[in-house]
Design a protein around this motif. Structure first.
Motif, PDB file in Angstrom:
ATOM      1  N   ASP A   1       0.845  -1.191   0.000  1.00  0.00           N
ATOM      2  CA  ASP A   1       0.000   0.000   0.000  1.00  0.00           C
ATOM      3  C   ASP A   1       0.883   1.245   0.000  1.00  0.00           C
ATOM      4  O   ASP A   1       1.518   1.548   1.002  1.00  0.00           O
ATOM      5  CB  ASP A   1      -0.929  -0.030   1.219  1.00  0.00           C
ATOM      6  CG  ASP A   1      -1.931   1.117   1.177  1.00  0.00           C
ATOM      7  OD1 ASP A   1      -2.276   1.581   0.060  1.00  0.00           O
ATOM      8  OD2 ASP A   1      -2.357   1.554   2.261  1.00  0.00           O
ATOM      9  N   ARG A   2       0.932   1.896  -1.152  1.00  0.00           N
ATOM     10  CA  ARG A   2       1.661   3.157  -1.327  1.00  0.00           C
ATOM     11  C   ARG A   2       3.080   3.088  -0.765  1.00  0.00           C
ATOM     12  O   ARG A   2       3.479   3.900   0.071  1.00  0.00           O
ATOM     13  CB  ARG A   2       0.871   4.306  -0.692  1.00  0.00           C
ATOM     14  CG  ARG A   2      -0.580   4.327  -1.207  1.00  0.00           C
ATOM     15  CD  ARG A   2      -1.134   5.706  -1.292  1.00  0.00           C
ATOM     16  NE  ARG A   2      -0.344   6.524  -2.214  1.00  0.00           N
ATOM     17  CZ  ARG A   2      -0.619   7.796  -2.490  1.00  0.00           C
ATOM     18  NH1 ARG A   2      -1.624   8.400  -1.899  1.00  0.00           N
ATOM     19  NH2 ARG A   2       0.126   8.466  -3.338  1.00  0.00           N
ATOM     20  N   VAL A   3       3.799   2.093  -1.248  1.00  0.00           N
ATOM     21  CA  VAL A   3       5.145   1.840  -0.731  1.00  0.00           C
ATOM     22  C   VAL A   3       6.193   2.681  -1.475  1.00  0.00           C
ATOM     23  O   VAL A   3       6.221   2.702  -2.707  1.00  0.00           O
ATOM     24  CB  VAL A   3       5.498   0.337  -0.836  1.00  0.00           C
ATOM     25  CG1 VAL A   3       6.969   0.096  -0.533  1.00  0.00           C
ATOM     26  CG2 VAL A   3       4.607  -0.476   0.101  1.00  0.00           C
TER      27      VAL A   3
ATOM     28  N   SER B   1       1.574   0.101  -5.164  1.00  0.00           N
ATOM     29  CA  SER B   1       0.460  -0.590  -4.510  1.00  0.00           C
ATOM     30  C   SER B   1       0.005  -1.746  -5.398  1.00  0.00           C
ATOM     31  O   SER B   1      -0.151  -1.577  -6.610  1.00  0.00           O
ATOM     32  CB  SER B   1      -0.736   0.351  -4.317  1.00  0.00           C
ATOM     33  OG  SER B   1      -0.384   1.465  -3.540  1.00  0.00           O
TER      34      SER B   1
ATOM     35  N   THR C   1       8.263   4.603   3.425  1.00  0.00           N
ATOM     36  CA  THR C   1       6.882   4.864   3.853  1.00  0.00           C
ATOM     37  C   THR C   1       5.984   3.842   3.166  1.00  0.00           C
ATOM     38  O   THR C   1       6.397   3.181   2.228  1.00  0.00           O
ATOM     39  CB  THR C   1       6.382   6.295   3.506  1.00  0.00           C
ATOM     40  OG1 THR C   1       6.324   6.402   2.081  1.00  0.00           O
ATOM     41  CG2 THR C   1       7.295   7.367   4.073  1.00  0.00           C
ATOM     42  N   GLY C   2       4.745   3.742   3.651  1.00  0.00           N
ATOM     43  CA  GLY C   2       3.805   2.768   3.102  1.00  0.00           C
ATOM     44  C   GLY C   2       3.907   1.456   3.863  1.00  0.00           C
ATOM     45  O   GLY C   2       4.770   1.304   4.733  1.00  0.00           O
TER      46      GLY C   2
ATOM     47  N   ASP D   1       5.654   4.844  -4.680  1.00  0.00           N
ATOM     48  CA  ASP D   1       4.196   4.766  -4.679  1.00  0.00           C
ATOM     49  C   ASP D   1       3.678   3.463  -5.301  1.00  0.00           C
ATOM     50  O   ASP D   1       2.861   3.483  -6.216  1.00  0.00           O
ATOM     51  CB  ASP D   1       3.612   5.971  -5.429  1.00  0.00           C
ATOM     52  CG  ASP D   1       2.172   6.238  -5.026  1.00  0.00           C
ATOM     53  OD1 ASP D   1       1.698   5.628  -4.045  1.00  0.00           O
ATOM     54  OD2 ASP D   1       1.510   7.039  -5.708  1.00  0.00           O
TER      55      ASP D   1
END
Ligand code: ADP
Ligand code: ADP
Length: 217
Positions: A5-7, A22, A56-57, A20
């Motif tokens: 998810d939005r990695v 997913s 992030t993510g 980003d």
């Protein structure tokens, strides 16, 4: 089984290996991860195995946020994964049998049960007759099959492979692809990173394509 998810993954000093990303992979799926060299394929697999953590993510594997696992939880998590990575070298000072036995010895299996499992894994990759051989005596394709046997001897539900057919001729590469197909057929989820667009082509698997760290398809 796998949810990104939005990695984002940024390596020092500021290389964006994934941006980003997913996607989801369901139980028992066979997915080919494609893209140019440097596209981020290895990084994506390392995030699933918690060898790297996302910047992030979130990366969920069986509902577990693997990027947030404590260090001491990692060996237990990885026991459910079969990893076929470039840096997981065969041990050239022990036999084919000994190489496949190692993960079970570490996990503390009783020797009798372990030996049965080792032979079952060698049988699946067509190396049972070579159990006493030393890895140096094996061809490139046989060495790769040995790496697969070692990865599956714990009977993981998820197999991750990074360029498993690099340095193999096309016929030998097709043999290795067929072995992954067999695991997929019996319900194992398989994620294979490869720059070889022709590999698995006749099987029309699901493909995830990365381009400079972004999902392209
Ligand atoms: P692929 O497997 O598709 O070839 P990688 O995931 O290995 O791609 O690499 C993606 C990008 O991240 C590349 O630009 C690579 O140079 C960089 N990279 C990979 N690992 C590291 C690292 N440990 N430190 C810094 N940069 C890295
Ligand atoms: P056994 O009959 O030895 O207890 P299992 O019940 O573990 O075998 O699995 C049944 C069959 O499913 C095996 O023969 C094997 O072909 C296949 N299988 C399922 N999961 C895996 C896995 N992760 N690795 C290898 N084979 C598997």
């Amino acid at each position: 089984m796998i949810q990104f998810d939005r990695v984002f993954k940024r390596y020092p000093p500021g290389i964006d290996a994934l941006s980003d990303v997913s996607f989801e992979v369901g139980d028992g799926e066979l997915v080919v991860l494609g893209g140019h060299s440097g596209a981020g394929k290895s990084t994506l697999l390392k995030l699933i195995a918690a060898i790297e953590r996302p910047t992030t993510g979130s990366v969920l594997v069986n509902g577990q946020n693997v990027g947030a696992l404590k260090r001491r939880a990692l060996p237990f998590m990885r026991r459910n994964l079969g990893l076929i990575f470039q840096d997981q070298k065969l041990l050239f000072d022990r036999s084919v049998f000994g190489n496949v036995m190692l993960p079970l010895s570490i996990a503390g299996f009783p020797p009798g049960e372990a030996a049965k499992r080792v032979r079952a894994a060698l049988d699946k990759v067509g190396l049972l007759a070579r159990e006493k051989a030393m890895p140096i005596a094996l061809s490139g394709g046989e060495q790769q099959r040995l790496a697969i046997a070692r990865a599956v001897v714990n009977r993981p539900k998820l197999l991750l492979a990074d360029e498993p057919t690099a340095h193999l001729d096309s016929e030998t590469a097709a043999d290795v692809a067929r072995i992954f197909m067999e695991f997929h057929r019996v319900g194992v989820s398989v994620l294979v990173a490869t720059c070889d667009a022709g590999l698995f082509a006749d099987l029309a698997p699901r493909r995830i394509l990365l381009d400079h760290g972004r999902l392209a398809a």
